[in-house]
Write a protein that holds these residues in place. Structure first.
Motif: not given
Length: 132
Positions: A64-70, A57-61
């Motif tokens: 996700d945060s790296a992919a969402k915000a350039p 869950a930590e890795v996926s979070t």
């Protein structure tokens, strides 16, 4: 958990947990002061499995945060840890002793020996011979 129904079926099957159950367990473990081992025990599952779910869950979070915000260039600079050079003072040279001074006393007789510091090895050899 009642496992009596599983015993009669022969070979033991791997349990499959729903995504909602995993999310509930991970959310419970992320609360302050909660032990993941205690959560696992309370829910009848292995503590290593709970730890793996939390880690996933930590890795996926993070992904996700790296992919969402350039990142903007300023954010990239702030996020990148850098090593800064720290000026160190030059070590002071040890004080140079001009001579080695040895004071010996036996009874009423006192002897003072002065030896050049450049010949410290010879002084040590002399002391070993003297103290035999």
């Amino acid at each position: 958990m009642d496992t009596s129904a599983v015993r009669g079926q022969g070979r033991r099957r791997r349990r499959i947990h729903s995504a909602e159950f995993k999310a509930h367990i991970v959310a419970t473990c992320c609360q302050p002061g909660v032990s993941s081992a205690a959560v696992a025990l309370a829910n009848g599952i292995n503590a290593n499995l709970v730890r793996r779910w939390v880690k996933e869950a930590e890795v996926s979070t993070e992904m996700d945060s790296a992919a969402k915000a350039p990142e903007t260039p300023m954010q990239a600079k702030a996020a990148t840890p850098k090593f800064l050079p720290v000026p160190m003072p030059t070590p002071a040279a040890p004080p140079v002793a001009a001579d080695i001074r040895i004071e010996l006393q036996r009874g009423a007789t006192a002897v003072t020996v002065t030896w050049p510091a450049s010949a410290a090895g010879e002084c040590a050899a002399w002391m070993r011979e003297l103290l035999r």
